[in-house]
Design a protein around this motif. Structure first.
Motif, short mmCIF file in Angstrom:
data_model
loop_
_atom_site.label_atom_id
_atom_site.label_comp_id
_atom_site.label_asym_id
_atom_site.label_seq_id
_atom_site.Cartn_x
_atom_site.Cartn_y
_atom_site.Cartn_z
N ILE A 121 39.93 22.02 -2.71
CA ILE A 121 40.59 21.09 -1.64
C ILE A 121 40.56 19.70 -2.61
N ILE A 122 41.63 19.13 -2.90
CA ILE A 122 41.66 17.84 -3.63
C ILE A 122 42.04 16.84 -2.46
N GLU A 123 41.34 15.86 -1.98
CA GLU A 123 41.68 15.19 -1.13
C GLU A 123 40.59 13.87 -1.15
N ASP A 124 41.31 12.56 -0.91
CA ASP A 124 40.40 11.38 -1.16
C ASP A 124 39.92 10.87 0.09
N GLU A 125 40.31 11.37 1.17
CA GLU A 125 40.24 10.80 2.62
C GLU A 125 38.91 11.70 3.09
N PRO A 126 37.61 11.24 3.24
CA PRO A 126 36.72 12.26 3.58
C PRO A 126 36.98 12.88 4.99
N VAL A 127 37.32 12.33 5.84
CA VAL A 127 37.44 13.02 7.15
C VAL A 127 38.58 14.01 7.08
N ILE A 128 39.76 13.71 6.46
CA ILE A 128 40.73 14.76 6.19
C ILE A 128 40.39 15.86 5.46
N ALA A 129 39.58 15.70 4.47
CA ALA A 129 38.94 16.85 3.58
C ALA A 129 38.12 17.59 4.54
N MET A 130 37.38 16.99 5.21
CA MET A 130 36.48 17.73 6.29
C MET A 130 37.37 18.56 7.29
N ASP A 131 38.31 18.16 7.71
CA ASP A 131 39.17 18.70 8.61
C ASP A 131 39.83 20.03 7.89
N ILE A 132 40.37 19.79 6.66
CA ILE A 132 40.96 20.70 6.02
C ILE A 132 40.05 21.87 5.86
N ARG A 133 38.72 21.50 5.43
CA ARG A 133 37.88 22.72 5.08
C ARG A 133 37.62 23.38 6.20
N ARG A 134 37.34 22.75 7.41
CA ARG A 134 37.11 23.57 8.49
C ARG A 134 38.34 24.43 8.78
N LEU A 135 39.43 24.14 8.82
CA LEU A 135 40.67 24.86 9.10
C LEU A 135 40.83 25.94 7.96
N VAL A 136 40.67 25.67 7.02
CA VAL A 136 40.73 26.71 5.82
C VAL A 136 39.53 27.75 5.81
N GLU A 137 38.57 27.42 6.45
CA GLU A 137 37.12 28.40 6.46
C GLU A 137 37.46 29.19 7.84
N ALA A 138 38.31 28.52 8.84
CA ALA A 138 38.38 29.31 10.21
C ALA A 138 39.63 30.10 9.76
N CYS A 139 40.36 30.13 8.82
CA CYS A 139 41.47 31.17 8.44
C CYS A 139 40.74 32.32 7.51
N GLY A 140 39.38 32.30 7.41
CA GLY A 140 38.64 33.14 6.68
C GLY A 140 38.48 32.99 5.07
N HIS A 141 38.95 31.87 4.54
CA HIS A 141 39.17 31.88 3.23
C HIS A 141 37.47 31.04 2.70
N ARG A 142 37.26 30.92 1.42
CA ARG A 142 36.02 30.43 0.77
C ARG A 142 36.38 29.05 0.13
N VAL A 143 35.94 27.94 0.61
CA VAL A 143 36.15 26.74 -0.01
C VAL A 143 34.82 26.51 -1.06
N VAL A 144 35.54 26.74 -2.35
CA VAL A 144 34.66 26.66 -3.32
C VAL A 144 34.16 25.34 -3.94
N ALA A 145 35.04 24.18 -3.86
CA ALA A 145 34.72 22.85 -4.17
C ALA A 145 36.00 21.86 -3.46
N VAL A 146 35.32 20.59 -3.26
CA VAL A 146 36.21 19.64 -2.72
C VAL A 146 35.98 18.33 -3.58
N THR A 147 37.25 17.81 -3.92
CA THR A 147 37.14 16.65 -4.96
C THR A 147 38.23 15.78 -4.63
N ALA A 148 37.70 14.35 -4.92
CA ALA A 148 38.86 13.17 -4.78
C ALA A 148 39.08 12.72 -6.22
N ASN A 149 38.78 13.44 -7.19
CA ASN A 149 39.04 12.94 -8.63
C ASN A 149 39.98 13.97 -9.37
#
Length: 239
Positions: A121-149
């Motif tokens: 996930i490449i996202e600079d807004e922490p709240v949105i990044a957290m929401d995306i991570r939660r939704l992606v993981e709810a779909c069964g996928h593995r989030v291996v990294a989150v970055t804003a850079n």
């Protein structure tokens, strides 16, 4: 068709491009599909729905063995990504609203059995990044990294070799999401979904653009559908 009708079709072209790109999995094939239907007969219905219907009819069939039929994919994209009401989506694909509802329920069930992959996930807004991570993981996928850079995103993609990237366009001080994806694509062939508040910036057909767009604020189902389509039918949107 009168001048007013042509103007309405032109106004609906960005949405038509987004739908065609998501349906075929790439900008070039999606835009070619839109160009093809514009040269042919357009169904007699409101312009936006007419373009969706023509695209749905002319779209190539997906490869066999998928979890969803072509019609189910179309209905999910129309209702979740294009935000059509169920009766309008049913009209587009040429079935009753009752049948469309049953097809969508079956398609939603298939989402839970979709291919699992590693996601960055490449996202600079922490709240949105957290929401995306939660939704992606709810779909069964593995989030291996989150970055804003931008630079970190390129390095992380090279390290993890993900099966999917979700990226914002504007990373603020962290750089540019489109540039990050372009750099990643030089080394890693990976489907990308852009999550943006400004989809019109990427629907002009004037340059290389992504196949998959989710508009902020987004609904969970929209992100789930885009993720499924990107993994199972998508090709890298920027190369």
């Amino acid at each position: 068709m009168n001048e007013s009708g042509h103007a309405d079709l032109r106004h609906a072209l960005p949405q038509a491009r987004r739908y065609a790109r998501a349906l075929t999995g790439a900008q070039d094939s999606g835009d070619a599909l839109v160009a093809k239907v514009l040269r042919g007969a357009i169904p007699d219905m409101p312009p936006r729905l007419a373009l969706y219907a023509a695209i749905s009819q002319a779209a190539p069939a997906p490869s066999e063995g998928g979890l969803m039929s072509a019609r189910q994919r179309q209905l999910l994209l129309l209702t979740a990504l294009e935000d059509l009401r169920l009766p309008d989506a049913a009209m587009v694909v040429g079935i009753t609203a009752e049948d469309a509802g049953a097809e969508i329920e079956a398609a939603r069930a298939a989402l839970h059995a979709a291919t699992v992959t590693d996601v960055i996930i490449i996202e600079d807004e922490p709240v949105i990044a957290m929401d995306i991570r939660r939704l992606v993981e709810a779909c069964g996928h593995r989030v291996v990294a989150v970055t804003a850079n931008e630079a970190d995103a390129v390095a992380l993609a090279a390290r993890h070799r993900p099966g999917l990237i979700l990226a914002d366009i504007n990373l603020g001080r962290g750089g540019d999401g489109i540039a990050a994806v372009a750099r990643i694509q030089q080394a890693v062939a990976v489907p990308v979904i852009f999550v943006t508040a400004y989809p019109e910036r990427l629907l002009t057909a004037e340059r290389i653009e992504p196949a998959f767009l989710v508009t902020k604020p987004f609904q969970p189902l929209a992100l789930a559908v885009a993720t499924y389509q990107a993994i199972t039918a998508g090709r890298p949107p920027i190369g």
